[in-house]
Enzyme design. Structure first.
Site, PDB file in Angstrom:
ATOM      1  N   ALA A 213       0.859  -1.179   0.000  1.00 40.72           N
ATOM      2  CA  ALA A 213       0.000   0.000   0.000  1.00 40.72           C
ATOM      3  C   ALA A 213       0.899   1.235   0.000  1.00 40.72           C
ATOM      4  O   ALA A 213       2.034   1.192   0.492  1.00 40.72           O
ATOM      5  CB  ALA A 213      -0.899  -0.018   1.222  1.00 40.72           C
TER       6      ALA A 213
ATOM      7  N   GLY B 251       0.701  -5.036   0.941  1.00 40.52           N
ATOM      8  CA  GLY B 251      -0.495  -5.112   0.107  1.00 40.52           C
ATOM      9  C   GLY B 251      -0.235  -5.750  -1.252  1.00 40.52           C
ATOM     10  O   GLY B 251      -1.154  -6.328  -1.849  1.00 40.52           O
TER      11      GLY B 251
ATOM     12  N   GLU C  45       4.335  -5.204   7.299  1.00 38.97           N
ATOM     13  CA  GLU C  45       3.549  -4.147   7.949  1.00 38.97           C
ATOM     14  C   GLU C  45       3.941  -3.934   9.392  1.00 38.97           C
ATOM     15  O   GLU C  45       3.837  -2.825   9.925  1.00 38.97           O
ATOM     16  CB  GLU C  45       2.049  -4.475   7.851  1.00 38.97           C
ATOM     17  CG  GLU C  45       1.445  -4.275   6.473  1.00 38.97           C
ATOM     18  CD  GLU C  45       1.507  -5.510   5.586  1.00 38.97           C
ATOM     19  OE1 GLU C  45       2.324  -6.424   5.866  1.00 38.97           O
ATOM     20  OE2 GLU C  45       0.750  -5.570   4.607  1.00 38.97           O
TER      21      GLU C  45
ATOM     22  N   GLU D 270      -0.448  -9.334  -0.580  1.00 38.86           N
ATOM     23  CA  GLU D 270      -1.855  -9.660  -0.304  1.00 38.86           C
ATOM     24  C   GLU D 270      -2.683  -9.664  -1.589  1.00 38.86           C
ATOM     25  O   GLU D 270      -3.597 -10.477  -1.750  1.00 38.86           O
ATOM     26  CB  GLU D 270      -2.419  -8.661   0.711  1.00 38.86           C
ATOM     27  CG  GLU D 270      -1.753  -8.823   2.072  1.00 38.86           C
ATOM     28  CD  GLU D 270      -2.148  -7.731   3.050  1.00 38.86           C
ATOM     29  OE1 GLU D 270      -1.739  -6.574   2.839  1.00 38.86           O
ATOM     30  OE2 GLU D 270      -2.872  -8.029   4.006  1.00 38.86           O
TER      31      GLU D 270
END
Ligand code: CO8
Length: 258
Positions: free
Chosen positions: A65, A109, A132, A112
């Site tokens: 992200a 992300g 993270e 993911e």
């Protein structure tokens, strides 16, 4: 001219979606996730497409992200805008097979997003991590749920709690990826795989995807029942009869995707 952060192409019955923010290692921001979702849904609705390949660049599939975008957000910002659920999860609505072709970093992300695909083909340079924890965050785009289902609790806890990075051969050994190929052959091999898949009967592919995914949502008895009903439905499909007859007549089947 506006930067095209998501590129869409096709070859035969395969749709190709490319994440394209190379300067930021494809860090995933809202604009990208909106466009990615729209591209995936458009390909899913396209009758000429049987499978979708999602890829990034040579250095990064996606490095996570976009930290620069998130740094100043408040709780109210993310809660009220339904961060992640609002646009990252669009991929869950795609009924056709989605294959991630991963080279370089698949972090946070990005990892993911790859995990949300149906298959991952990894280049030898691929690196998977959920770092993270280094940001005092957590893998909040499905990572804490999909990773243990993919590789088991022991390895998943290690990755989530220590930010351990897996190289492609470890990811292959642990069952995170389906295949590992040389970097220079990543797209060729992934497109060949996608072309094979897209050549099969689309309703059968969708039924298989739905049934396999059911294994993660239901008890064994419920999952088996779900599978069995889908099997019974196959007998109402033109393609299944064509497939069986073609085998008996020693010819190639011609599927109408019905
Ligand atoms: N967000 C924003 N920018 C990024 C990101 C990112 N995730 N990753 C890399 N970039 C930018 C860098 O800031 C840099 O920009 P600039 O050139 O302007 O300084 C550029 O991309 C190139 O990166 P590096 O210079 O750092 O390249 P290196 O080859 O030295 O390092 C790494 C590559 C190891 C991938 C490194 O960039 C890195 O560690 N990136 C961050 C990885 C990370 O922590 N990802 C997880 C992010 S959080 C997340 O994904 C959570 C998703 C779940 C939902 C949200 C809950 C938080």
């Amino acid at each position: 001219m506006e930067e095209q952060v998501v590129l869409v192409g096709r070859t035969g019955r395969v749709g190709i979606v490319t994440l394209n923010r190379p300067q930021q290692l494809n860090a995933l921001n809202d604009a990208m996730m909106d466009r990615l979702g729209a591209a995936l849904l458009a390909l899913d609705a396209d009758e000429g497409i049987g499978a979708i390949v999602l890829t990034g660049g040579a250095k990064a599939f996606a490095a996570g992200a976009d930290i620069a975008a998130m740094a100043d957000w408040s709780y109210m910002d993310v809660y009220c805008s339904d961060f992640i659920t609002r646009n990252w999860e669009t991929i869950r609505r795609v009924r056709k097979p989605v294959i991630a072709a991963v080279a370089g970093f698949a972090m946070g992300g990005g990892c993911e997003l790859a995990l949300a695909c149906d298959l991952i083909v990894a280049a030898q340079s691929a690196k998977f991590a959920l770092p993270e924890i280094k940001l005092a965050m957590l893998p909040g785009a499905g990572g804490t749920q999909r990773l243990p289902r993919a590789i088991g609790k022991a390895k998943a806890m290690d990755m989530c709690l220590s930010a351990r990075q897996l190289d492609a051969s470890e990811a292959d050994r642990y069952g995170l990826v389906s295949r590992v190929v040389a970097d220079e052959r990543l797209m060729e091999e992934t497109l060949a795989l996608a072309t094979t898949i897209a050549g099969y009967s689309l309703p059968a592919l969708m039924a298989i995807k739905e049934s396999v995914n059911r294994a993660y949502e239901a008890s064994l008895s419920e999952g088996i029942l779900f599978e069995r009903r889908h099997l019974h439905v196959r007998f109402a499909s033109d393609d299944a009869h064509e497939g069986m007859n073609a085998f008996l007549e020693k010819r190639k089947p011609v599927f109408g995707h019905r």
